[in-house]
Design an enzyme around this catalytic site. Structure first.
Site, short mmCIF file in Angstrom:
data_model
loop_
_atom_site.label_atom_id
_atom_site.label_comp_id
_atom_site.label_asym_id
_atom_site.label_seq_id
_atom_site.Cartn_x
_atom_site.Cartn_y
_atom_site.Cartn_z
CG ASP A 1 -15.01 28.36 3.99
OD1 ASP A 1 -13.99 28.06 5.08
OD2 ASP A 1 -14.98 27.59 2.80
CG LEU B 1 -12.22 17.92 3.55
CD1 LEU B 1 -12.01 16.83 2.76
CD2 LEU B 1 -11.80 17.77 5.03
NE ARG B 2 -12.03 26.96 -0.24
CZ ARG B 2 -13.42 26.88 -0.30
NH1 ARG B 2 -14.38 27.20 0.59
NH2 ARG B 2 -13.77 26.46 -1.61
CB ALA B 3 -10.53 24.56 7.62
CB VAL C 1 -6.40 27.44 4.24
CG1 VAL C 1 -5.75 28.57 4.59
CG2 VAL C 1 -7.20 27.66 2.86
#
Length: 688
Positions: A179, A260-262, A265
């Protein structure tokens, strides 16, 4: 792969690229080529930290640099992080010579400082120590490195393009580390003979005359460098509208990615793709391209899920092409970045068409991922399939024959893996870092000092020098203890190591009852999942009929073991002795390859031996032979029912192994058993 590398070069804040693929697919060659096409950087003369002279807020530990300080332009560095690197080499460490001779405390910059404004490349990143992966991914995400060690306290910029390559056959990265990489791509060799021939033709041409070959592509390479520089200059002004942000959120929610990293990015990647394509605002094509690169590795729900994305679902969430074209309309007022309606309609809906020449990057991106099944279908564990018998199984021909029958039974599927109890090897080893058994390690808690190799233990070194001086009556020189090479002491640290888990699975007729074999496979799958998380190597031996076979040689890829396990048929007699002897041969060969890798034999059986006239006697001799070799073993007892013969417990005695009934493989099941025993009296047996 080319598109992912270029987008990360355009916007390093994306967080790097993980390239997964089979061996021999030019992963390393392509990554090294990226540094050749990135724009050169300007640095201060003598600055080891490569800060940007044009950035007034950039501060270098080697500074300050006045306005008259000379600068120079140099090519972008490609810094390679070897698998065996230490934390000191990555972050930097004290200059020992200056510290011991003049008492000055000065930092020797590490690889992260050297990679600033360049490319940091980690080949075989899946074999890198987890704590090093954490460090470099943190640096890639924040753009800074803070060093607090050995009397040094400083921080410096570390903005670089992070590229990791790996072969999935050698083991996977943990989902938590997956991730942290911004983008991921799967690469494979082309199957088209014409393309393969062209690869060989170009390689032969390069080997024959490297300079002429480079000259042939110099103009295209210069054009690519210019495009990257233009996209970098443009990416900061690309407009991401509220509609685009909402669409990114809808896509990430549809694929049920964690956190929420997706979203972050994917948004950054879409903006970089728009800049690369020459647009000044994010479109649906940019979001689609970004999702194909940023989401496949984030939708994995367990270690054995294959990465991939259901493109049909992606297209349904994105909607029709006409709907999300609110990019060019001037509805909300304060949107335009530099001048009302953009005249940049010249880049229409061509899925990422950029300037001249390199439209192939954008055109090929929908094919970036290999064909994958729908992400919500059968590659997930089959839950409790064995409880409701699937109709596609052939009608069970009479009750399964006992161990004497040679008929194969349909392969039972494993159920959902559970958290197993921890199985460990006794003693302290010296194997590769992992998370299973105690070991001497390069990281971990400090438990002593020695005169061997390792990181310097400064306190013990000074103590040894003082004691030697006192013994020899040499006193001190100028009030200081005089250090000699004999005084050097290194830190002895204790951490955890990875082990080789050799699963020896009884697949004979006595195990062939469908529900029972499904439970056995679920128990082994749970232990395999645990091995994945603890960075172990695994091997798989199956025995049935009259032979034992090595189904999977020792490997770091537990996914392959899990797939083989589900396809393992059952039926026939029980050649227990052959299974034990095959396990011993595998362990003997592996010991020659890696003497430090300590094994753990996990024998899954009900203890019956029926193949051959003296089957019971031979199995006892084979068990005694293994015990004499000092092989640590665990016998998972699969015998069930109210009346039990206790053959597996007897076998565990001959093996000098720990005996674990199958219902106690689960950590929760073990807790229940221990709680029950606590009510009736003191419990016996060792709990790891």
């Amino acid at each position: 792969m080319g598109l992912a590398l270029v987008l990360t070069a355009v916007s390093p804040g994306i967080g790097g690229v993980l390239v997964r693929g089979e061996k021999g697919t030019a992963k390393s060659t392509t990554v090294r080529g990226l540094a050749e096409v990135m724009p050169a950087v300007e640095v201060h003369e003598g600055d080891r930290f490569s800060v940007d002279p044009a950035d007034g807020g950039a501060v270098s530990p080697d500074g300050p640099f006045g306005p008259g300080r000379p600068t120079r332009t140099r090519p972008v560095r490609l810094v390679e992080l070897p698998v065996g690197a230490t934390e000191d080499r990555l972050l930097g460490s004290i200059q020992l010579e200056k510290a011991l001779t003049s008492g000055a405390v000065e930092l020797e910059p590490g690889l992260l400082a050297r990679a600033h404004r360049g490319v940091l490349y980690v080949d075989e990143v899946n074999l890198l120590h987890d704590h090093l992966v954490d460090l470099l991914l943190d640096a890639a995400a924040t753009g800074t490195v803070t060093v607090e060690r050995d009397g040094i306290s400083l921080h410096h910029a570390a903005r670089f393009v992070l590229i990791g390559t790996m072969n999935p056959e050698e083991g996977e990265l943990r989902p938590q580390l997956l991730d942290r990489f911004g983008l991921t791509v799967e690469v494979a060799a082309p199957r088209d003979p014409a393309l393969r021939a062209e690869v060989v033709r170009r390689r032969l041409a390069f080997d024959a005359d490297p300079d002429a070959f480079a000259e042939q592509y110099a103009a295209r390479q210069a054009d690519l460098t210019r495009r990257i520089a233009d996209a970098r200059a443009r990416v900061g002004s690309v407009v991401v509208t509220d509609a685009a942000l909402l669409k990114v959120a809808e896509v990430c929610a549809a694929f049920e990615v964690d956190g929420l990293r997706a979203d972050i990015v994917t948004t950054r990647t879409a903006a970089a793709h728009a800049a690369w394509a020459g647009r000044d605002r994010v479109t649906l094509a940019d979001i689609r391209a970004a999702a194909l690169l940023a989401l496949p590795h984030r939708r994995r729900r367990n270690p054995f899920d294959a990465p991939g994305l259901d493109e049909d679902l992606l297209d349904r969430v994105l909607g029709d092409e006409e709907l999300p074209e609110p990019d060019p309309d001037p509805d909300p007022q304060p949107e335009p970045p530099g001048g009302g309606d953009d005249p940049q309609r010249e880049a229409p809906e061509t899925e990422g068409s950029g300037g001249p020449g390199h439209d192939d990057h954008a055109d090929q991106q929908p094919d970036q991922q290999p064909d994958q099944p729908s992400d919500q279908e059968s590659d997930q564990p089959a839950g409790n399939q064995d409880e409701q018998e699937p109709d596609d199984q052939p009608a069970p021909q009479a009750p399964p024959a006992p161990s004497g029958s040679g008929g194969d039974q349909p392969a039972a599927r494993s159920g959902t893996a559970y958290r197993p109890r921890l199985l460990t090897v006794d003693g302290v080893g010296e194997g590769n870092p992992g998370r299973r058994s105690r070991a001497r390690a390069t990281s971990g808690r400090r438990v002593g000092a020695s005169t061997g190799h390792g990181s310097l233990h400064l306190v013990e070194t000074l103590r040894a020098a003082a004691e030697r001086s006192a013994r020899q009556g040499a006193g001190t020189a100028g009030g200081r203890v005089r250090l000699q090479p004999v005084d050097l002491r290194t830190a002895v640290r204790e951490g955890r190591e990875a082990n080789l888990l050799l699963f020896c699975v009884d697949a004979s007729g006595s195990m062939a009852a469908r529900r029972r074999m499904a439970q056995v496979k679920t128990a082994v799958l749970s232990l395999l999942t645990d091995a994945y998380r603890r960075r172990d190597k695994v091997a798989l031996v199956g025995f049935r009929g009259r032979e034992a076979r090595l189904l999977l040689p020792p490997t770091g890829s537990v996914e392959v073991a899990a797939a083989l396990l589900d396809d393992l048929p059952s039926g026939g007699r029980t050649p227990l002795a052959e299974g034990l002897l095959e396990a011993e041969r595998v362990l003997r060969r592996e010991r020659l390859r890696d003497p430090h890798l300590r094994p753990l034999l996990v024998l899954v059986t009900d203890g019956r031996a029926t193949a051959g006239p003296d089957a019971v006697d031979r199995s006892r001799r084979a068990a005694a032979h293994l015990a004499g070799q000092g092989v640590p073993s665990v016998v998972v007892d699969c015998e069930q029912g109210p009346l039990r013969m206790g053959l597996a417990r007897t076998l565990a005695g001959h093996l000098r192994a720990e005996h674990v009934p199958m219902e106690q493989v689960s950590a929760d099941g073990l807790v229940e058993v221990v709680a029950g025993r606590a009510d009736s009296g003191p419990a016996t047996g060792r709990v790891a």
